[in-house]
Write an enzyme that holds these catalytic residues in place. Structure first.
Site, mmCIF file in Angstrom:
data_model
loop_
_atom_site.group_PDB
_atom_site.id
_atom_site.type_symbol
_atom_site.label_atom_id
_atom_site.label_comp_id
_atom_site.label_asym_id
_atom_site.label_seq_id
_atom_site.Cartn_x
_atom_site.Cartn_y
_atom_site.Cartn_z
ATOM 1 N N ALA A 36 0.869 -1.188 0.000
ATOM 2 C CA ALA A 36 0.000 0.000 0.000
ATOM 3 C C ALA A 36 0.908 1.241 0.000
ATOM 4 O O ALA A 36 0.770 2.143 0.826
ATOM 5 C CB ALA A 36 -0.966 0.003 1.187
ATOM 6 N N HIS A 41 6.761 6.110 1.458
ATOM 7 C CA HIS A 41 7.633 4.974 1.141
ATOM 8 C C HIS A 41 8.619 5.357 0.027
ATOM 9 O O HIS A 41 9.793 4.976 0.071
ATOM 10 C CB HIS A 41 6.804 3.779 0.658
ATOM 11 N N GLN A 161 8.893 2.029 16.577
ATOM 12 C CA GLN A 161 9.411 0.903 15.787
ATOM 13 C C GLN A 161 10.865 1.167 15.384
ATOM 14 O O GLN A 161 11.735 0.289 15.509
ATOM 15 C CB GLN A 161 8.529 0.719 14.544
ATOM 16 N N LEU A 192 1.482 10.985 6.005
ATOM 17 C CA LEU A 192 1.073 9.922 5.070
ATOM 18 C C LEU A 192 1.117 8.589 5.795
ATOM 19 O O LEU A 192 2.056 8.284 6.530
ATOM 20 C CB LEU A 192 1.992 9.886 3.854
#
Ligand code: PAF
Length: 287
Positions: A36, A41, A161, A192
């Site tokens: 996705a 990214h 993370q 985003l």
């Protein structure tokens, strides 16, 4: 036409795809994702590419990792957009997309040996999602084993993370350079996220409260941590439809916030049926 990346679905295909690069002494850069894909990214891929030389290889993994989803979370509805993902990777000159099945990553079912995140995995996101970081660290360790990257890029949007992956790599001597890529935002401030596509038009407006609250904290940071938190809390308290899980001020490595100096402000909230997280760096005090 842009040449697309090579798609590897098994460890053998991946090894074959990287054999030439490794034989020639090239380096491997890696961006792990759950697909996705969006501009956030793409920026991580560009960051990885900028650290590689001609002859090196850029690998992106697309794998929705069941181990990091708790019961009742959005594993089944998590967006899967493989063709569009490949196009985005092609636009970023990705060499290899690793897209393994669940069986390829977890051949015997759920693994018996997993990576425990330790105390940092039990706070913030870990307090709300108790098995999440065990799932994340376990799959990242497995993906590192498969890809054997020299460097790997993760988004600062998932800040806890990123901190935990850095700690795992250091504590377990994994020998991978971990790079944090800055969060990419819409023009109105919304970070985003693949999960933004769950938001209705009204949810989308409510979701702006998260970045608005963080921005208020950043703007008040010179007055100290208490004032910064109060400013963010004030924004959240006046936002209908935003159910806050936590608002926290920490040091950059998620310890206690300093009175003066670099810090991080983090927020998580439910908006309708969607859970969103966001964070920003800030400098507390006047020094
Ligand atoms: O950030 C993500 O997309 C995932 O948590 C990761 C790091 C790819 C592990 O599944």
């Amino acid at each position: 036409m842009i040449k697309g990346p090579l798609v590897a679905t098994t460890r053998d295909e991946l090894a074959a795809a990287l054999k030439g690069v490794r034989a020639a002494g090239g380096r491997v850069g890696f961006v792990p994702t759950m697909g996705a894909l969006h501009a956030g990214h793409a920026s991580l891929m560009a960051e990885a590419r900028s650290r590689l030389a001609p002859g090196d290889a850029l690998v992106v993994s697309i794998f929705v990792n069941p181990l990091q989803f708790g019961a009742g979370e959005d594993l089944d509805r998590y967006p899967r957009t493989f063709d569009a993902d490949l196009e985005l990777c092609a636009g970023q000159a990705v060499d290899v997309v690793l897209a393994p099945s669940v069986d390829e990553v977890y051949p015997g079912g759920e693994p018996e040996v997993t990576v425990e995140p330790g105390p940092l995995g039990t706070v913030l996101e870990g307090a709300v999602r108790p098995t999440h970081f065990r799932g994340v660290l376990t799959v990242v360790a497995k993906l590192f084993g498969l890809v054997q990257p020299d460097l790997a890029v993760f988004g600062q949007k998932d800040y806890q993370q990123l901190v935990l992956i850095r700690r795992m790599v250091a504590d377990l001597c994994m020998g991978v350079e971990v790079v944090g890529g800055p969060t990419v935002r819409e023009d109105d401030g919304l970070a985003l996220s693949s999960r933004n596509e769950y938001l209705s038009a009204d949810d989308r407006v409510a979701a702006l409260t998260l970045s608005g609250a963080l921005r208020a904290a950043v703007d008040a940071a010179t007055e100290g941590g208490d004032r910064a938190l109060a400013a963010a809390r004030d924004v959240l308290d006046h936002a209908p439809g935003v159910d806050v899980d936590y608002l926290a001020l920490t040091s950059p490595d998620l310890g206690p916030a300093p009175a003066d100096g670099e810090a991080r402000v983090l927020v998580a909230a439910r908006i309708g049926s969607t859970r969103l997280i966001d964070n920003m760096p800030l400098h507390l005090g006047g020094s």
